[in-house]
Enzyme design. Structure first.
Site, PDB file in Angstrom:
ATOM      1  N   HIS A 284       0.882  -1.227  -0.051  1.00  0.00           N
ATOM      2  CA  HIS A 284      -0.023  -0.134  -0.085  1.00  0.00           C
ATOM      3  C   HIS A 284       0.899   1.176  -0.054  1.00  0.00           C
ATOM      4  CE1 HIS A 284       1.138   0.587   4.040  1.00  0.00           C
ATOM      5  NE2 HIS A 284       0.996  -0.622   4.346  1.00  0.00           N
TER       6      HIS A 284
ATOM      7  N   GLU B 151       4.123  -4.247   3.348  1.00  0.00           N
ATOM      8  CA  GLU B 151       5.335  -4.372   3.230  1.00  0.00           C
ATOM      9  C   GLU B 151       5.952  -5.776   3.769  1.00  0.00           C
ATOM     10  OE1 GLU B 151       5.010  -3.875   6.370  1.00  0.00           O
ATOM     11  OE2 GLU B 151       6.992  -4.662   7.155  1.00  0.00           O
TER      12      GLU B 151
END
Ligand SMILES: *[C@@H]1O[C@H](CO)[C@@H](O)[C@H](O)[C@H]1NC(C)=O
Ligand SMILES: *[C@@H]1O[C@H](CO)[C@@H](O)[C@H](O)[C@H]1NC(C)=O
Ligand SMILES: *[C@@H]1O[C@H](CO)[C@@H](O)[C@H](O)[C@H]1NC(C)=O
Ligand SMILES: *[C@@H]1O[C@H](CO)[C@@H](O)[C@H](O)[C@H]1NC(C)=O
Ligand SMILES: *[C@@H]1O[C@H](CO)[C@@H](O)[C@H](O)[C@H]1NC(C)=O
Length: 383
Positions: free
Chosen positions: A49, A294
């Protein structure tokens, strides 16, 4: 608390404002030459994101910014910089796969998009879809808006073994993870950090193990990005906190069995979807999109044995391309970490260079494919 399978098909109001025809000029761009469109059969993309505000859940006890609300955006949500980053992913992919995706061939089955059950990954996915699939031809439905709704899916954490954190939904992984941390090998990884950890526990007021370092790192990082500088105690050891955050990627994937449960479901799905395409029994899907965190990007690289010590940046993405060269199927891997202009080619060790034959890939990794989700609930051999 958990909805069953959710089908999100939303015309989000915010898109009305960020998407205008002028944003969608597709250049004959830089990285088109990297793509062998003739042989390309399918694309899988996993991405992080965009930039965000701090998560409430991850704040530490003594956080001086504990009560900051980031109004009107809210805690743990995408910022406008983050929206631009995700929108840009779709633009890069559109440019890269322009010939492959073919506007005139677009149907709702062209793309299979899913995300985790987080606002920021849902919004990120909508942004990528907005710039990757602007309406063309019959799909134009409103002349002043270069946007069309495209469906995507997500599952609640308890049911999502493909993208969600297995510490939350996979008891076997949970047990293996904590056993590993408490093993002599696991403890050794932290042997040089004893003082740092004591210092962190003292200043944060919270006990610290593997996952807490990542929470602390992202809290400090996102606070600073949003205008709240590090407290003095954190400044001299920030780089150590980052190391400890990265260490969690290593610990989370330290053994083949940990890899199997934390990434194996995703890799197995990618391979299954690839075989469905090769057998010609697919719905015409050309691209699978995975909007996640991540952590997902880092552990995916760890699984493939191509990780280098870093925190995958906002909007980083990994591409898996499926090619057919005269009946020989294989995979090409790319990673966009924004250190070069375009996504970098990855070579999977043991796979014979940059083109990894599908059969070779399966042979190398199938011992880390779970059979079924039930494997998560089998605690045999663990104590
Ligand atoms: C946050 O708000 C609570 C309740 O008003 C207060 O007790 C606390 O001291 C505040 N914390 C900070 C860091 O400002
Ligand atoms: C998602 O956004 C809504 C609206 O701002 C908010 O009420 C909700 O708490 C958010 N959920 C999460 C998990 O951040
Ligand atoms: C960690 O390992 C030690 C022995 O090596 C054991 O006594 C202890 O119970 C373990 N702790 C946890 C939380 O598993
Ligand atoms: C800890 O430091 C020692 C001495 O510098 C080094 O030999 C060892 O490899 C380090 N351990 C880890 C896990 O990095
Ligand atoms: C994590 O593992 C990588 C190899 O995958 C290694 O290069 C790196 O030093 C490790 N990082 C930390 C912080 O332990």
């Amino acid at each position: 608390m958990f909805e069953s399978r959710t089908f999100a098909f939303q015309a989000s109001v915010f898109l009305l404002f960020v998407v205008g025809p002028s944003c969608l000029v597709v250049g004959r761009s830089v990285n088109r030459e990297d793509v062998d469109t003739e042989s390309l059969e399918l694309v899988h993309v996993l991405f992080r994101h965009g930039d965000r505000t701090p998560d409430r859940r991850a704040l530490y006890k003594n956080d001086p910014y504990y009560n900051v609300t980031y109004f009107p955006i809210g805690n743990g949500q995408l910022t406008n910089a983050g929206k631009r980053k995700e929108y840009n992913i779709g633009k890069e992919l559109r440019s890269r796969y322009y010939e492959f995706l073919r506007d005139d061939k677009f149907t709702l089955d062209t793309v299979d998009a899913r995300c985790t059950d987080y606002n920021r990954t849902k919004m990120s996915l909508q942004l990528v879809l907005a710039s990757l699939f602007p309406p063309r031809g019959n799909y134009v439905w409103e002349n002043r808006l270069d946007w069309q709704p495209v469906p995507f899916n997500y599952w609640p954490v308890k049911e999502d073994h493909v993208l969600a954190d297995p510490l939350e939904n996979c008891p076997r992984y949970n047990k293996l993870f904590w056993n590993y941390l408490n093993s002599s090998e696991g403890r050794k990884l932290y042997e040089n950090y004893t003082e740092v950890i004591q210092y962190l526990e003292h200043h944060t007021g919270s006990p610290m193990t593997s996952k807490d370092f990542a929470d602390l790192y992202f809290t400090l990082t996102t606070e600073r990005e949003n205008g709240y500088d590090h407290p003095e105690w954190a400044k001299p050891i920030y780089h150590h906190i980052q190391d400890l955050c990265i260490k969690d990627y290593n610990v989370s994937t330290a053994t083949p069995e940990l890899k199997k449960f934390v990434v194996g479901f995703l890799v197995k799905k990618i391979i299954d979807d690839t075989y469905t395409k090769i057998k010609g029994v697919d719905k015409g899907t050309k691209i699978y999109l995975y909007s996640a965190h991540e952590f997902n990007v880092a552990i995916f690289l760890r699984y493939l044995d191509v990780f280098y010590s870093h925190v995958p940046p906002y909007g980083s993405y990994v591409i898996v391309e499926v090619h057919n060269y005269g009946g020989i199927r294989g995979l090409k891997f790319f990673y966009q970490d924004y250190t070069e202009g375009k996504p970098k080619r990855l070579s999977i060790p043991g796979c014979g260079g940059q083109f990894c034959k599908l059969t070779t890939f399966v042979r190398l990794f199938e011992h880390m494919f779970p059979e079924t989700e039930n494997d998560c609930f089998n605690l045999d051999g663990l104590f």
